[in-house]
Design a protein around this motif. Structure first.
Motif, PDB file in Angstrom:
ATOM      1  N   TYR A   9     -33.579 -38.494  12.585  1.00  0.00           N
ATOM      2  CA  TYR A   9     -32.108 -38.006  12.661  1.00  0.00           C
ATOM      3  C   TYR A   9     -32.353 -36.542  12.616  1.00  0.00           C
ATOM      4  CZ  TYR A   9     -30.369 -42.518  11.983  1.00  0.00           C
ATOM      5  OH  TYR A   9     -30.065 -43.934  11.972  1.00  0.00           O
ATOM      6  N   LEU A  10     -33.363 -35.812  12.283  1.00  0.00           N
ATOM      7  CA  LEU A  10     -33.391 -34.299  12.059  1.00  0.00           C
ATOM      8  C   LEU A  10     -34.698 -33.695  12.797  1.00  0.00           C
ATOM      9  CD1 LEU A  10     -32.449 -34.353   8.326  1.00  0.00           C
ATOM     10  CD2 LEU A  10     -31.015 -33.752   9.931  1.00  0.00           C
ATOM     11  N   PRO A  11     -34.321 -32.551  13.223  1.00  0.00           N
ATOM     12  CA  PRO A  11     -35.778 -31.877  13.717  1.00  0.00           C
ATOM     13  C   PRO A  11     -36.577 -31.444  12.717  1.00  0.00           C
ATOM     14  CG  PRO A  11     -33.821 -30.669  14.008  1.00  0.00           C
ATOM     15  CD  PRO A  11     -33.318 -31.728  13.297  1.00  0.00           C
ATOM     16  N   LYS A  12     -37.772 -32.184  12.811  1.00  0.00           N
ATOM     17  CA  LYS A  12     -39.085 -31.837  12.055  1.00  0.00           C
ATOM     18  C   LYS A  12     -38.557 -31.595  10.599  1.00  0.00           C
ATOM     19  CE  LYS A  12     -41.718 -30.194  16.019  1.00  0.00           C
ATOM     20  NZ  LYS A  12     -42.471 -29.153  16.563  1.00  0.00           N
ATOM     21  N   PRO A  13     -37.914 -32.321   9.714  1.00  0.00           N
ATOM     22  CA  PRO A  13     -37.473 -32.041   8.634  1.00  0.00           C
ATOM     23  C   PRO A  13     -38.584 -31.795   7.512  1.00  0.00           C
ATOM     24  CG  PRO A  13     -36.924 -34.002   8.949  1.00  0.00           C
ATOM     25  CD  PRO A  13     -37.595 -33.745  10.220  1.00  0.00           C
ATOM     26  N   ASP A  14     -38.157 -31.076   6.526  1.00  0.00           N
ATOM     27  CA  ASP A  14     -38.852 -30.950   5.115  1.00  0.00           C
ATOM     28  C   ASP A  14     -37.839 -31.884   4.209  1.00  0.00           C
ATOM     29  OD1 ASP A  14     -39.997 -30.661   2.667  1.00  0.00           O
ATOM     30  OD2 ASP A  14     -40.490 -28.448   3.060  1.00  0.00           O
ATOM     31  N   LEU A  15     -38.556 -33.037   3.789  1.00  0.00           N
ATOM     32  CA  LEU A  15     -37.563 -34.053   3.089  1.00  0.00           C
ATOM     33  C   LEU A  15     -38.001 -34.016   1.707  1.00  0.00           C
ATOM     34  CD1 LEU A  15     -37.026 -36.934   5.386  1.00  0.00           C
ATOM     35  CD2 LEU A  15     -35.587 -35.038   5.006  1.00  0.00           C
ATOM     36  N   ARG A  16     -38.704 -32.879   1.054  1.00  0.00           N
ATOM     37  CA  ARG A  16     -38.896 -32.722  -0.472  1.00  0.00           C
ATOM     38  C   ARG A  16     -37.419 -32.187  -1.020  1.00  0.00           C
ATOM     39  NH1 ARG A  16     -43.703 -28.299  -0.462  1.00  0.00           N
ATOM     40  NH2 ARG A  16     -42.444 -27.609   1.407  1.00  0.00           N
ATOM     41  N   SER A  17     -37.577 -32.532  -2.159  1.00  0.00           N
ATOM     42  CA  SER A  17     -36.197 -31.981  -3.034  1.00  0.00           C
ATOM     43  C   SER A  17     -36.394 -30.446  -3.576  1.00  0.00           C
ATOM     44  CB  SER A  17     -36.213 -32.841  -4.566  1.00  0.00           C
ATOM     45  OG  SER A  17     -35.196 -32.283  -5.009  1.00  0.00           O
ATOM     46  N   PHE A  18     -35.229 -29.697  -3.506  1.00  0.00           N
ATOM     47  CA  PHE A  18     -35.153 -28.257  -3.755  1.00  0.00           C
ATOM     48  C   PHE A  18     -34.212 -28.204  -4.881  1.00  0.00           C
ATOM     49  CE2 PHE A  18     -37.010 -28.431   0.578  1.00  0.00           C
ATOM     50  CZ  PHE A  18     -37.766 -27.514   0.417  1.00  0.00           C
ATOM     51  N   HIS A  19     -33.579 -29.228  -5.510  1.00  0.00           N
ATOM     52  CA  HIS A  19     -32.624 -29.337  -6.504  1.00  0.00           C
ATOM     53  C   HIS A  19     -33.234 -28.696  -7.803  1.00  0.00           C
ATOM     54  CE1 HIS A  19     -29.501 -30.799  -9.326  1.00  0.00           C
ATOM     55  NE2 HIS A  19     -28.760 -30.447  -8.224  1.00  0.00           N
ATOM     56  N   PRO A  20     -32.514 -28.159  -8.602  1.00  0.00           N
ATOM     57  CA  PRO A  20     -31.170 -27.453  -8.588  1.00  0.00           C
ATOM     58  C   PRO A  20     -31.175 -26.223  -7.602  1.00  0.00           C
ATOM     59  CG  PRO A  20     -31.985 -26.586 -10.715  1.00  0.00           C
ATOM     60  CD  PRO A  20     -33.021 -27.403 -10.142  1.00  0.00           C
ATOM     61  N   GLN A  21     -30.064 -26.092  -7.085  1.00  0.00           N
ATOM     62  CA  GLN A  21     -29.876 -24.860  -6.135  1.00  0.00           C
ATOM     63  C   GLN A  21     -30.002 -23.602  -6.760  1.00  0.00           C
ATOM     64  OE1 GLN A  21     -27.428 -27.264  -6.687  1.00  0.00           O
ATOM     65  NE2 GLN A  21     -27.533 -28.627  -4.710  1.00  0.00           N
ATOM     66  N   LYS A  22     -30.292 -22.698  -5.964  1.00  0.00           N
ATOM     67  CA  LYS A  22     -30.426 -21.203  -6.514  1.00  0.00           C
ATOM     68  C   LYS A  22     -29.924 -20.186  -5.561  1.00  0.00           C
ATOM     69  CE  LYS A  22     -34.820 -23.200  -8.578  1.00  0.00           C
ATOM     70  NZ  LYS A  22     -34.595 -24.096  -7.842  1.00  0.00           N
ATOM     71  N   LEU A  23     -29.894 -19.111  -6.070  1.00  0.00           N
ATOM     72  CA  LEU A  23     -29.423 -18.034  -5.234  1.00  0.00           C
ATOM     73  C   LEU A  23     -30.641 -17.277  -4.666  1.00  0.00           C
ATOM     74  CD1 LEU A  23     -26.270 -16.583  -7.370  1.00  0.00           C
ATOM     75  CD2 LEU A  23     -26.413 -17.979  -5.359  1.00  0.00           C
ATOM     76  N   MET A  24     -30.424 -16.206  -3.536  1.00  0.00           N
ATOM     77  CA  MET A  24     -31.709 -15.958  -3.109  1.00  0.00           C
ATOM     78  C   MET A  24     -32.516 -14.890  -3.891  1.00  0.00           C
ATOM     79  SD  MET A  24     -30.931 -15.006   0.898  1.00  0.00           S
ATOM     80  CE  MET A  24     -29.708 -13.844   0.595  1.00  0.00           C
ATOM     81  N   ASP A  25     -31.789 -14.246  -4.931  1.00  0.00           N
ATOM     82  CA  ASP A  25     -32.546 -13.515  -5.811  1.00  0.00           C
ATOM     83  C   ASP A  25     -33.320 -14.074  -6.779  1.00  0.00           C
ATOM     84  OD1 ASP A  25     -30.396 -14.097  -7.528  1.00  0.00           O
ATOM     85  OD2 ASP A  25     -29.453 -12.240  -7.653  1.00  0.00           O
ATOM     86  N   ASP A  26     -33.286 -15.492  -6.701  1.00  0.00           N
ATOM     87  CA  ASP A  26     -33.770 -16.196  -8.125  1.00  0.00           C
ATOM     88  C   ASP A  26     -35.350 -16.258  -7.509  1.00  0.00           C
ATOM     89  OD1 ASP A  26     -35.044 -18.413  -9.295  1.00  0.00           O
ATOM     90  OD2 ASP A  26     -33.093 -18.922 -10.076  1.00  0.00           O
ATOM     91  N   PRO A  27     -36.368 -15.882  -8.141  1.00  0.00           N
ATOM     92  CA  PRO A  27     -37.874 -16.095  -7.765  1.00  0.00           C
ATOM     93  C   PRO A  27     -38.195 -17.399  -7.206  1.00  0.00           C
ATOM     94  CG  PRO A  27     -37.745 -15.423 -10.050  1.00  0.00           C
ATOM     95  CD  PRO A  27     -36.276 -15.429  -9.518  1.00  0.00           C
TER      96      PRO A  27
END
Length: 436
Positions: free
Chosen positions: A132-150
């Motif tokens: 259903y998705l173009p070449k997806p990375d289906l790993r988890s990235f949770h919890p979400q973070k802001l861009m300035d978080d290392p």
């Protein structure tokens, strides 16, 4: 009733929900006047709507409302019984893939609600999601973070939990045009519209609403006034003197939506689906120009920017790039331009992100507010039951004590309109986000 200066109902706001209420009231014989401070129908927050038609909500009431609304969009031209010279908006079916996560209890309640209404869906494993998705990375990235978080962009788990795919989902081609379609239908059955016109007060007599005062000093009278003013709705409630008595209130929330080109060789505009990715905290749909439209699902780390609806920042901030970068974690080939594209607009948001469809403590003054972000799809149904609610209350029924029970037209279901009460307790089952 035939005197054009006398109206049975004044509707404040000519967005998709306001126009739907005007149309349904007019079908019942009401002489209606819709007033909007902008230059035309759907020029406000409706124009910025993603116009997504999806059936997954966190409550059975939400699913029932969306299920009923879906059929109106399928039958759009027949429902309105008019041909708009500007063209007719249309529904495009894509299907929607909703990611399972701890946040949504792996969609347990959503699937129960879909089952109860006979909505078909597929449960997908991560492996089954890949086509259903173009070449997806289906790993988890949770919890979400802001861009300035290392730790931003770094996976936190080997795999997400899977998804539910609902084939009966899609979006409407042009939300502003769809609102103009409803205006044409309402005019066709006797409704009037006034644009570039600002309401500055709600007129009262003998403890009930009797009309509106306008910025030019004029007054227009009607025994029914309906607040459908979107992000300005709380200001109209203050004019009516009803806000302090409401247990649930609304505010204007500033939001940003990103438009990002599809990966090379992918025709996402033609083949793409809607996604709701609670692991990343973003939702997407195909966008004109072969783009991904990417919005936020308001994860905890994202600041909620409540603003004055007449004075707010219309420029992009880091938020729009954050949303695009989050989606690029899932679709690594997604090209992120240096210059952001998309839009900045306002939501009218209630305390629990569920709308208020109700009477008020001022007789004759009605509320269809707190609708932004997830109620566009429901507008035709809301028009139907709000017109019934107005008739019900104006016939001396007490909706607070004995709420209106609305029998839906397309599905075999009765909806308790008391669920949307201004005096309800905050719904703790809510996602407290645009998901609803």
């Amino acid at each position: 009733m035939n005197d054009p200066k006398k109206y049975d109902a004044i509707i404040i706001g000519a967005g998709i929900i306001g126009n739907s209420i005007a149309y349904e009231l007019a079908l019942k014989g009401y002489k209606t006047l819709s007033i909007d401070k902008l230059g035309g129908s759907g020029f406000g927050s409706t124009a910025g709507s993603c116009a997504i038609i999806r059936l997954y909500y966190s409550s059975p009431e939400g699913v029932a409302l969306a299920r009923e609304g879906y059929y109106y969009w399928l039958d759009w031209q027949r429902y309105l019984n008019v041909s708009d010279p500007d063209g007719m908006a249309y529904y495009k079916n894509t299907g929607a893939m909703v990611f399972k996560s701890k946040i949504n209890d792996n969609l347990t309640n959503v699937m129960k609600s879909l089952d109860a209404l006979g909505v078909g869906y597929l449960e997908l494993t991560p492996e089954e999601m890949k086509p259903y998705l173009p070449k997806p990375d289906l790993r988890s990235f949770h919890p979400q973070k802001l861009m300035d978080d290392p730790e931003f962009g770094k996976p936190t788990g080997d795999s997400i939990n899977g998804a539910v795919f609902v084939p009966e989902s899609g979006y409407v081609s042009d939300p502003k045009l769809s609102t103009h379609n409803v205006e044409m239908a309402a005019r066709n059955v006797g409704s009037d519209f006034m644009f570039n016109t600002q309401v500055v007060d709600i007129l009262k007599k003998d403890n009930r609403a009797v009309g509106v005062a306008l910025k030019d000093g004029s007054k227009i009278y009607a025994p029914v006034v309906v607040n459908v003013a979107g992000p300005h709705s709380y200001l109209i409630n203050q004019m009516a003197g009803v806000e302090d008595q409401m247990n649930i209130k609304t505010r204007a929330l500033r939001v940003e939506v990103a438009h990002v080109p599809s990966p090379e060789g992918v025709n996402w505009e033609k083949t793409g689906i809607i996604t709701s990715d609670s692991d990343l905290g973003v939702y997407t749909r195909p966008e004109i120009g072969n783009h991904f439209l990417i919005g936020s699902e308001e994860p905890e780390c994202d600041p909620l920017d409540y603003v004055d609806p007449d004075n707010y920042n219309t420029d992009f901030t880091d938020q729009i790039r954050t949303q695009a970068m989050r989606e690029a974690m899932r679709i690594p080939d997604l090209p992120i331009p240096n210059k952001s594209q998309g839009l900045v607009d306002l939501y009218d948001v209630s305390d629990d992100w569920y709308p208020i469809y109700d009477k008020s403590d001022l007789p004759g003054f009605y509320l269809a507010i707190g609708t932004s972000g997830n109620q566009y799809k429901n507008a035709p149904v809301v028009g139907g039951f709000m017109s019934d609610l107005i008739q019900y209350c104006e016939s001396s029924n007490d909706h607070d004590k004995t709420p209106l029970q609305y029998r839906m037209k397309y599905i075999n279901h009765t909806l308790n309109i008391g669920f949307f009460s201004r005096n309800r307790e905050i719904n703790q089952d809510s996602s407290f986000s645009v998901i609803g």
